[in-house]
Scaffold this motif. Sequence first.
Motif, short mmCIF file in Angstrom:
data_model
loop_
_atom_site.label_atom_id
_atom_site.label_comp_id
_atom_site.label_asym_id
_atom_site.label_seq_id
_atom_site.Cartn_x
_atom_site.Cartn_y
_atom_site.Cartn_z
N PHE A 14 0.80 -1.23 0.00
CA PHE A 14 0.00 0.00 0.00
C PHE A 14 0.83 1.28 0.00
CE2 PHE A 14 -3.13 -2.90 2.18
CZ PHE A 14 -4.10 -2.85 1.20
N GLY A 15 2.13 1.16 -0.08
CA GLY A 15 2.99 2.32 0.16
C GLY A 15 2.84 3.48 -0.81
N GLN A 16 2.23 3.24 -1.97
CA GLN A 16 2.03 4.34 -2.92
C GLN A 16 0.87 5.25 -2.52
OE1 GLN A 16 1.49 2.70 -6.84
NE2 GLN A 16 3.62 2.08 -7.06
N THR A 17 0.12 4.86 -1.50
CA THR A 17 -1.12 5.58 -1.19
C THR A 17 -0.91 7.07 -0.94
OG1 THR A 17 -2.10 3.55 -0.32
CG2 THR A 17 -3.13 5.63 0.33
N PRO A 18 0.04 7.50 -0.11
CA PRO A 18 0.21 8.95 0.08
C PRO A 18 0.50 9.69 -1.23
CG PRO A 18 1.34 7.75 1.82
CD PRO A 18 0.92 6.74 0.80
N GLU A 19 1.32 9.08 -2.08
CA GLU A 19 1.62 9.69 -3.38
C GLU A 19 0.36 9.77 -4.25
OE1 GLU A 19 4.55 8.96 -7.26
OE2 GLU A 19 4.62 7.57 -5.56
N LEU A 20 -0.45 8.73 -4.18
CA LEU A 20 -1.72 8.72 -4.91
C LEU A 20 -2.64 9.84 -4.42
CD1 LEU A 20 -2.76 4.97 -5.24
CD2 LEU A 20 -3.15 6.69 -7.01
N ILE A 21 -2.75 9.99 -3.11
CA ILE A 21 -3.62 11.03 -2.56
C ILE A 21 -3.15 12.41 -3.01
CG2 ILE A 21 -4.49 12.09 -0.43
CD1 ILE A 21 -4.19 9.37 0.94
N GLU A 22 -1.86 12.61 -2.99
CA GLU A 22 -1.31 13.90 -3.42
C GLU A 22 -1.59 14.14 -4.91
OE1 GLU A 22 0.74 17.55 -2.91
OE2 GLU A 22 -0.08 16.11 -1.47
N PHE A 23 -1.40 13.12 -5.72
CA PHE A 23 -1.62 13.25 -7.16
C PHE A 23 -3.08 13.56 -7.46
CE2 PHE A 23 -2.81 10.89 -11.12
CZ PHE A 23 -2.30 11.83 -12.02
N THR A 76 -6.50 -1.52 -8.34
CA THR A 76 -7.63 -1.49 -7.40
C THR A 76 -7.41 -0.43 -6.33
OG1 THR A 76 -8.04 -3.84 -7.77
CG2 THR A 76 -9.00 -2.85 -5.79
N ILE A 77 -6.19 -0.33 -5.82
CA ILE A 77 -5.87 0.66 -4.80
C ILE A 77 -6.13 2.06 -5.35
CG2 ILE A 77 -3.96 1.67 -3.49
CD1 ILE A 77 -2.83 -1.24 -3.32
N ALA A 78 -5.75 2.30 -6.60
CA ALA A 78 -6.01 3.60 -7.24
C ALA A 78 -7.51 3.83 -7.43
CB ALA A 78 -5.28 3.67 -8.58
N HIS A 79 -8.20 2.81 -7.90
CA HIS A 79 -9.64 2.87 -8.17
C HIS A 79 -10.42 3.27 -6.92
CE1 HIS A 79 -13.32 0.92 -10.16
NE2 HIS A 79 -13.71 1.04 -8.89
N GLU A 80 -10.18 2.57 -5.82
CA GLU A 80 -10.95 2.84 -4.60
C GLU A 80 -10.65 4.20 -4.01
OE1 GLU A 80 -13.35 0.94 -4.10
OE2 GLU A 80 -12.67 -0.68 -5.41
N LEU A 81 -9.41 4.64 -4.11
CA LEU A 81 -9.07 5.96 -3.58
C LEU A 81 -9.80 7.05 -4.35
CD1 LEU A 81 -7.51 7.87 -1.75
CD2 LEU A 81 -5.59 7.72 -3.37
N PHE A 82 -9.87 6.94 -5.68
CA PHE A 82 -10.55 7.97 -6.47
C PHE A 82 -12.02 8.08 -6.09
CE2 PHE A 82 -11.48 10.21 -10.58
CZ PHE A 82 -10.43 11.12 -10.53
N HIS A 83 -12.60 6.98 -5.65
CA HIS A 83 -13.99 7.00 -5.18
C HIS A 83 -14.19 7.94 -3.99
CE1 HIS A 83 -16.45 4.27 -7.43
NE2 HIS A 83 -15.70 3.20 -7.21
#
Length: 831
Positions: free
Chosen positions: A276-285, A342-349
Amino acid sequence: MKTKTLTGLVAAMVIAAGNIAPVVAQAPKTESPEMKIYRATTTRINDLVHTKLDVRFDYKKRYLYGKEWVTLRPHFYSTDSLRLDAKGMDIKNISIVKNGKNIPLKYKYEDSLSLAITLDKTYRNNESYTVYIDYTSKPNELHVKGSAAINDAKGLYFINPDGIEKDKPIQIWTQGETESSSCWFPTIDKTEQKTTDEIAMTVPAKYVTLSNGRLASQKVNGDGTRTDVWKQELPHSPYLFMMAVGDFKIYKDKWRNKEVNYYLEPKYAPYAKEIFGQTPELIEFYSKTLGVDYPWYKYSQIVVRDYISGAMENTSATLHGEYVQLTHRELIDAYYDAGRSTIAHELFHQWFGDLVTAESWSNLTVNESFADFSEMLWAEHKYGQDEADAHSYTAMQNYLANPANKTKDLVRFHYNDKEDVFDAVTYQKGGRILNMLRNYLGKDAFYKGLNIYLKTNAFKAGEAQQLRLALEEASGRDLNWFFNQWYYGHGNPKLKISYKWDEAAKKETVYLEQTQDGNTFILPMAIDIYAGSKKVRHNVWMNDKADTLTFASAVKPDLVNVDGDKVLLAEKRDTKTLDEYVFQYFNAPLYLDRYEAIDKATPEQGDAGARKVMLAALKDKYYGLRIKAIKGLNMNNDDVRNAAQPVLLSLVKNDPNTLVRAAAITVLGQLKASGMLATFKEALKSESYAVQGAALTAIALQEPQSALTQAKAFEKDNKGALTLAIIHVYATNGSDAEWPYVYKQFTDAEIQGKFQMIREFAAMTGAVKSSVYAQQGISAIKETAIKYKMYGVATPLIAMLQDIKIKRTALGDTTSANAVDKAVEEINTAK
């Protein structure tokens, strides 16, 4: 929600013509009475304001004992009544709360689904009131149906509550979408409703809890339990409520000043950052791209057992199925589509679905199409254009694979059941439509429109027309034509493309023809003309069923590339020559340009140009195209084999991608050249299960007994491709001694794993000497056929069973042969 399949859509796997192929659930028949019902947005009589719950669990009975204080107010018109969804509950008390006292109210419990409550007076829309409910939720006694996407709908799940299943943790979790939160607390279970909430969960003190919002307090009780209070202080829809209870280890991360947490089973905790470590970067993006910062108090992700779909975007607390919970060795082979998307998909929701929620299931596109699109968006940013385009193309093919998809509008006001809207039209087609819209408007205008949509409708419900208005405001362009054909229409263009060069006039003519039945699609597109060592782009519109376009050129073009950006959602039949495709591979820049060229070259490897493409593609910059080329090689052609073999050996030793190395080993293994055995045996030492699996299979083709011995050595540590390779070796060269391992692997596997190994499993079921073992196999195949019958697997699995019967009969095992007959009968009669 992300559905649990290889391609991100509702699919099961069946055996067809010797290959495993996806089969999507069939579309409902349009003649059914339900299809004639206009699915209007639910009338809002009362609005949820705040939901307070106090719950505790009975693990033995699989019950939830709940107390609820739900605060509401009339939406506009005065009312003296309230209707709440409450499925399959025991209702002990319903009262109005007045001055701290509970005054009983009259109510009717209609079909154990809905509470019709008579209030103590008529309330106006400037008055709030609080209703108290004492109830018991009994999810395992509730009979409700799910869908292909969400295969159960009882809302509350007790996993291994008695602790009798070895190696499976004891867990509780919830699943609210579509309208299943009302299986564990009474509510107005509609997407358009928004409420804050507070949930007090009393659980065994040894367990961890998770819910929406922030953990406000924890109190250790004197009876071995603990009460955790979670508060969600910004409004969200009831289907986004969640609870989870179990033995989880929490890895604490952060984004800016907000909590980002990962909840995993203890044995997977060491891999939390890797998963899951990309999550903070995903949130920022996403925050920067949308111009709207992540809106919730925290973001947690939790992985649970036996989840009924892929993942679910509960507000601030996404729940994932166990397929994202991988070890380091598994993650080596897990590229973007294997969990990370999937991690990207759910975060965008958390923006599209949670912050702004579809006002009805008819408008699910404003939730799921965006989440699907976001997978491509993140791939583009993090992994490059090729990864994004590959992901997008796979999604489009998933939509096109089922003809029934082409009869459905994206915004759908008629359907048999709300669950039917969770399909390849809403997900994959919708995502591709957004990609076309971004291409047409330009990224800046598109993202500005999304910003307007989110800010205008924050903490409220939204629909496709609001999206259109926001994009029009941002771009200044009318988009009715686009929304009418793509959102409120169905199907897609079938585009025939042909060409003619006029040497005398120095003109290239492009003929475009839409051959689909029904409406004509308006298609803005780019046409790139490559001639005289330069590329000229022409932006054109196709407005009619047939258009003729003429372009001046000093010399005959080397290539005319229609849809130069490769964004059209269309079935294209292009008449380019092989030489033009060869030029396209080496000169046109995009993934799909190269993919199309490899496709054209694969059956034409007797041609020098085609061989040039195939050999070059072995070193393509994108690993997916390297794999495509490897798998497409015609190694029976001497020229191909002699040129490709040293390249393949180099890939086995040096390619950075494990799936490329595995594909190269597979092709080389099929040559059965003894000189390569040392290479294969060296590959057995790889960290990658995919590389090991390919190597084991390659060795088995030359040294079956050596492979059998090696397979036994791998039994203690194997996953994925290595597991399948072991089963292949045992099914091909093993004996009854290997049956217990094969049987356990099959029965423990999830749906995809089962159907990946089912041919080998069936073959071994037919071949084992033990009648008891054969009957175990027959029973397991029968149970699989019944469990997944809704996906269309019964027919091919019955054919497998009949083949097993022939083999058992030949072995003189009439008991097993009779067991097949009984199994087939049970499959045929199963609902």
